[in-house]
Design a protein around this motif. Structure first.
Motif, PDB file in Angstrom:
ATOM      1  N   MET A   1      11.773  40.128  72.076  1.00 19.42           N
ATOM      2  CA  MET A   1      12.041  39.887  73.485  1.00 19.42           C
ATOM      3  C   MET A   1      13.026  38.731  73.652  1.00 19.42           C
ATOM      4  O   MET A   1      13.930  38.820  74.480  1.00 19.42           O
ATOM      5  N   ARG A   2      12.787  37.675  72.890  1.00 22.28           N
ATOM      6  CA  ARG A   2      13.683  36.515  73.014  1.00 22.28           C
ATOM      7  C   ARG A   2      15.114  36.878  72.640  1.00 22.28           C
ATOM      8  O   ARG A   2      16.060  36.491  73.323  1.00 22.28           O
ATOM      9  N   GLY A   3      15.236  37.631  71.545  1.00 21.84           N
ATOM     10  CA  GLY A   3      16.573  38.038  71.104  1.00 21.84           C
ATOM     11  C   GLY A   3      17.266  38.946  72.105  1.00 21.84           C
ATOM     12  O   GLY A   3      18.460  38.797  72.360  1.00 21.84           O
ATOM     13  N   VAL A   4      16.515  39.879  72.670  1.00 20.77           N
ATOM     14  CA  VAL A   4      17.091  40.801  73.651  1.00 20.77           C
ATOM     15  C   VAL A   4      17.533  40.035  74.895  1.00 20.77           C
ATOM     16  O   VAL A   4      18.627  40.272  75.423  1.00 20.77           O
ATOM     17  N   LEU A   5      16.702  39.112  75.360  1.00 19.22           N
ATOM     18  CA  LEU A   5      17.076  38.340  76.552  1.00 19.22           C
ATOM     19  C   LEU A   5      18.265  37.428  76.263  1.00 19.22           C
ATOM     20  O   LEU A   5      19.142  37.263  77.116  1.00 19.22           O
ATOM     21  N   ALA A   6      18.309  36.858  75.065  1.00 23.75           N
ATOM     22  CA  ALA A   6      19.466  36.034  74.706  1.00 23.75           C
ATOM     23  C   ALA A   6      20.729  36.887  74.654  1.00 23.75           C
ATOM     24  O   ALA A   6      21.791  36.490  75.157  1.00 23.75           O
ATOM     25  N   LEU A   7      20.616  38.084  74.082  1.00 22.10           N
ATOM     26  CA  LEU A   7      21.757  39.005  74.026  1.00 22.10           C
ATOM     27  C   LEU A   7      22.183  39.412  75.433  1.00 22.10           C
ATOM     28  O   LEU A   7      23.381  39.448  75.742  1.00 22.10           O
ATOM     29  N   ALA A   8      21.214  39.710  76.296  1.00 25.52           N
ATOM     30  CA  ALA A   8      21.528  40.050  77.685  1.00 25.52           C
ATOM     31  C   ALA A   8      22.224  38.879  78.373  1.00 25.52           C
ATOM     32  O   ALA A   8      23.167  39.077  79.148  1.00 25.52           O
ATOM     33  N   GLY A   9      21.767  37.672  78.078  1.00 27.97           N
ATOM     34  CA  GLY A   9      22.392  36.496  78.676  1.00 27.97           C
ATOM     35  C   GLY A   9      23.839  36.340  78.255  1.00 27.97           C
ATOM     36  O   GLY A   9      24.733  36.137  79.084  1.00 27.97           O
ATOM     37  N   VAL A  10      24.090  36.456  76.964  1.00 28.88           N
ATOM     38  CA  VAL A  10      25.462  36.323  76.453  1.00 28.88           C
ATOM     39  C   VAL A  10      26.333  37.460  76.986  1.00 28.88           C
ATOM     40  O   VAL A  10      27.468  37.234  77.408  1.00 28.88           O
ATOM     41  N   TYR A  11      25.798  38.677  76.978  1.00 30.98           N
ATOM     42  CA  TYR A  11      26.558  39.825  77.486  1.00 30.98           C
ATOM     43  C   TYR A  11      26.932  39.612  78.955  1.00 30.98           C
ATOM     44  O   TYR A  11      28.081  39.813  79.350  1.00 30.98           O
ATOM     45  N   ASN A  12      25.959  39.203  79.760  1.00 26.68           N
ATOM     46  CA  ASN A  12      26.227  39.016  81.186  1.00 26.68           C
ATOM     47  C   ASN A  12      27.221  37.884  81.426  1.00 26.68           C
ATOM     48  O   ASN A  12      28.079  37.985  82.309  1.00 26.68           O
ATOM     49  N   LEU A  13      27.113  36.819  80.658  1.00 24.81           N
ATOM     50  CA  LEU A  13      28.086  35.730  80.800  1.00 24.81           C
ATOM     51  C   LEU A  13      29.489  36.213  80.435  1.00 24.81           C
ATOM     52  O   LEU A  13      30.458  35.901  81.138  1.00 24.81           O
ATOM     53  N   ALA A  14      29.597  36.985  79.355  1.00 19.19           N
ATOM     54  CA  ALA A  14      30.912  37.485  78.943  1.00 19.19           C
ATOM     55  C   ALA A  14      31.475  38.466  79.969  1.00 19.19           C
ATOM     56  O   ALA A  14      32.650  38.374  80.349  1.00 19.19           O
ATOM     57  N   TRP A  15      30.649  39.410  80.426  1.00 21.85           N
ATOM     58  CA  TRP A  15      31.125  40.384  81.401  1.00 21.85           C
ATOM     59  C   TRP A  15      31.488  39.689  82.710  1.00 21.85           C
ATOM     60  O   TRP A  15      32.511  40.000  83.335  1.00 21.85           O
ATOM     61  N   GLY A  16      30.664  38.742  83.124  1.00 20.85           N
ATOM     62  CA  GLY A  16      30.948  38.008  84.351  1.00 20.85           C
ATOM     63  C   GLY A  16      32.248  37.239  84.254  1.00 20.85           C
ATOM     64  O   GLY A  16      33.058  37.237  85.195  1.00 20.85           O
ATOM     65  N   ALA A  17      32.482  36.581  83.120  1.00 19.47           N
ATOM     66  CA  ALA A  17      33.730  35.829  82.932  1.00 19.47           C
ATOM     67  C   ALA A  17      34.932  36.764  82.961  1.00 19.47           C
ATOM     68  O   ALA A  17      35.962  36.459  83.570  1.00 19.47           O
ATOM     69  N   TRP A  18      34.794  37.942  82.335  1.00 22.03           N
ATOM     70  CA  TRP A  18      35.873  38.926  82.333  1.00 22.03           C
ATOM     71  C   TRP A  18      36.197  39.363  83.761  1.00 22.03           C
ATOM     72  O   TRP A  18      37.359  39.444  84.153  1.00 22.03           O
ATOM     73  N   ALA A  19      35.163  39.624  84.549  1.00 16.42           N
ATOM     74  CA  ALA A  19      35.378  40.062  85.933  1.00 16.42           C
ATOM     75  C   ALA A  19      35.996  38.955  86.781  1.00 16.42           C
ATOM     76  O   ALA A  19      36.812  39.224  87.656  1.00 16.42           O
ATOM     77  N   VAL A  20      35.621  37.717  86.529  1.00 17.75           N
ATOM     78  CA  VAL A  20      36.186  36.597  87.285  1.00 17.75           C
ATOM     79  C   VAL A  20      37.635  36.349  86.886  1.00 17.75           C
ATOM     80  O   VAL A  20      38.500  36.146  87.739  1.00 17.75           O
ATOM     81  N   LEU A  21      37.903  36.375  85.584  1.00 12.40           N
ATOM     82  CA  LEU A  21      39.244  36.032  85.103  1.00 12.40           C
ATOM     83  C   LEU A  21      40.244  37.183  85.204  1.00 12.40           C
ATOM     84  O   LEU A  21      41.440  36.954  85.361  1.00 12.40           O
ATOM     85  N   LEU A  22      39.763  38.413  85.108  1.00 16.94           N
ATOM     86  CA  LEU A  22      40.645  39.589  85.151  1.00 16.94           C
ATOM     87  C   LEU A  22      40.129  40.603  86.179  1.00 16.94           C
ATOM     88  O   LEU A  22      39.793  41.737  85.826  1.00 16.94           O
ATOM     89  N   PRO A  23      40.072  40.228  87.451  1.00 10.27           N
ATOM     90  CA  PRO A  23      39.471  41.123  88.447  1.00 10.27           C
ATOM     91  C   PRO A  23      40.182  42.459  88.567  1.00 10.27           C
ATOM     92  O   PRO A  23      39.522  43.493  88.739  1.00 10.27           O
ATOM     93  N   GLU A  24      41.507  42.476  88.449  1.00  8.99           N
ATOM     94  CA  GLU A  24      42.222  43.747  88.581  1.00  8.99           C
ATOM     95  C   GLU A  24      41.866  44.696  87.443  1.00  8.99           C
ATOM     96  O   GLU A  24      41.672  45.887  87.658  1.00  8.99           O
ATOM     97  N   ARG A  25      41.751  44.169  86.234  1.00  7.87           N
ATOM     98  CA  ARG A  25      41.432  44.996  85.066  1.00  7.87           C
ATOM     99  C   ARG A  25      39.997  45.520  85.154  1.00  7.87           C
ATOM    100  O   ARG A  25      39.740  46.687  84.911  1.00  7.87           O
ATOM    101  N   SER A  26      39.076  44.651  85.500  1.00  2.00           N
ATOM    102  CA  SER A  26      37.680  45.074  85.554  1.00  2.00           C
ATOM    103  C   SER A  26      37.449  46.045  86.711  1.00  2.00           C
ATOM    104  O   SER A  26      36.650  46.968  86.606  1.00  2.00           O
ATOM    105  N   PHE A  27      38.161  45.864  87.800  1.00  2.00           N
ATOM    106  CA  PHE A  27      38.045  46.783  88.934  1.00  2.00           C
ATOM    107  C   PHE A  27      38.515  48.163  88.515  1.00  2.00           C
ATOM    108  O   PHE A  27      37.845  49.166  88.761  1.00  2.00           O
TER     109      PHE A  27
END
Length: 130
Positions: A1-27
């Motif tokens: 559970m800890r590993g999955v939540l940590a992975l979800a955290g890192v994934y969400n941070l990476a995806w969120g950063a991508w959407a913030v920094l490259l909104p046209e591409r992610s859209f």
């Protein structure tokens, strides 16, 4: 559970950063029709990226003690459940592209089972019965 939540955290941070920094591409990758060329409202997509990133912080916190931080997992699960439901509704009514459903697999659907199992563990660890 800890590993999955940590992975979800890192994934969400990476995806969120991508959407913030490259909104046209992610859209464009979401299968959504762009409102205009060039994208005049990148802040809308960047806001979604910010929300996803904030969830990532929550998941990293929850990873330290999943049973204790079950409310974070519950809120995350609800977002990962209702997001695809809303998008599916949009596809069924013709307001959204079915291509956008592909983003639901890595962003939402793959996390359903681990989050439900984490919530089940938290419930049992607090003396709950089935």
């Amino acid at each position: 559970m800890r590993g999955v939540l940590a992975l979800a955290g890192v994934y969400n941070l990476a995806w969120g950063a991508w959407a913030v920094l490259l909104p046209e591409r992610s859209f464009a990758n979401s299968g959504m029709q762009r409102p205009d060329q060039p994208l005049h409202y990148p802040e809308l997509w960047q806001c979604i990226g910010m929300i996803v990133g904030v969830y990532g912080v929550g998941y990293l916190i929850a990873a330290s003690d999943p049973a204790r931080h079950w409310p974070v997992v519950l809120v995350g699960f609800l977002g990962k459940f209702f997001g695809p439901v809303g998008l599916a509704y949009g596809v069924l009514t013709g307001r959204s592209s079915a291509e956008g459903l592909l983003t639901c697999v890595p962003n939402d659907l793959i996390w359903w089972a681990p989050f439900v199992l984490t919530l089940r563990h938290a419930y049992r660890s607090r003396g709950g019965r089935e």
